[in-house]
Design an enzyme around this catalytic site. Sequence first.
Site, PDB file in Angstrom:
ATOM      1  N   LYS A   1     -16.754  24.827 -18.750  1.00  0.00           N
ATOM      2  CA  LYS A   1     -17.765  23.753 -18.677  1.00  0.00           C
ATOM      3  C   LYS A   1     -17.387  22.685 -17.795  1.00  0.00           C
ATOM      4  O   LYS A   1     -17.859  22.405 -16.873  1.00  0.00           O
ATOM      5  CB  LYS A   1     -18.095  23.213 -20.050  1.00  0.00           C
ATOM      6  CG  LYS A   1     -19.442  22.367 -19.874  1.00  0.00           C
ATOM      7  CD  LYS A   1     -19.451  21.434 -20.939  1.00  0.00           C
ATOM      8  CE  LYS A   1     -18.684  20.288 -21.103  1.00  0.00           C
ATOM      9  NZ  LYS A   1     -19.045  19.236 -21.852  1.00  0.00           N
TER      10      LYS A   1
ATOM     11  N   ASP B   1     -23.310  23.040 -21.819  1.00  0.00           N
ATOM     12  CA  ASP B   1     -22.920  22.056 -22.679  1.00  0.00           C
ATOM     13  C   ASP B   1     -23.937  22.287 -23.799  1.00  0.00           C
ATOM     14  O   ASP B   1     -24.649  23.304 -24.171  1.00  0.00           O
ATOM     15  CB  ASP B   1     -23.165  20.659 -22.100  1.00  0.00           C
ATOM     16  CG  ASP B   1     -24.689  19.980 -22.080  1.00  0.00           C
ATOM     17  OD1 ASP B   1     -25.301  20.864 -22.298  1.00  0.00           O
ATOM     18  OD2 ASP B   1     -24.613  18.834 -21.991  1.00  0.00           O
TER      19      ASP B   1
END
Length: 209
Positions: free
Chosen positions: A121, A139
């Site tokens: 991420k 997220d």
Amino acid sequence: MLNNKDFNYFIDSLNKMYPDADCELNYNSVFQLLIAVVLSAQTTDIQVNKVTNNLFKKYPDAFALANASYSDVISIIHSIGLYNAKAKNIINLSKYLKDNYNGEVPSTFEELTSLPGVGRKTANVVLMMEFNTPRMPVDTHVERVSKRIGIVDKNSTTLDVENELVKRLDPKDLRKVHHLLIHFGRYFCKSKSPNCIECPFKSICNKED
Ligand code: SF4
């Protein structure tokens, strides 16, 4: 699962709801973005901005932060969650960048994910925000909203969410949609109290409870 017509309606509507949606972390360089994203794990962007305001004044780049003392970094970032581990991580990360990349942040996914404490991420955020690369960082908000409304099923992994969004969207729209989903999750379809009663998407939403 959300069909293409409802998916497009959802994204178009989010665009109208949040025309200015963008990254809410404050930073002035790729390095500062990388550090801010590492600090943002399990913490709000508002909390991160409060500590990076002072952190980046004192330690603006990898060379400075690599030489910082652990106790001083702790004293600056202690108001955010997991501050002990994060202080160690950002100092180690800065040392690694100083020793291996002359203090610069690399620009490929492989190099970024080989940095200590940098996962998929975080690498995707840096590539998307600073290297103009079409990526979809997933997220907690992107994952939750995608599962609730039915872009993916509830047992999907974060990689499944990323792949499905990349498959459905034009590469040029990934960055914008990333921020739209975050805004919608952060301010409307919240984790503990989604505003389902007033939600314009309740007729297409797959949320069960
Ligand atoms: S109906 Fe509720 S769960 Fe579904 S998208 Fe709207 S706020 Fe989120």
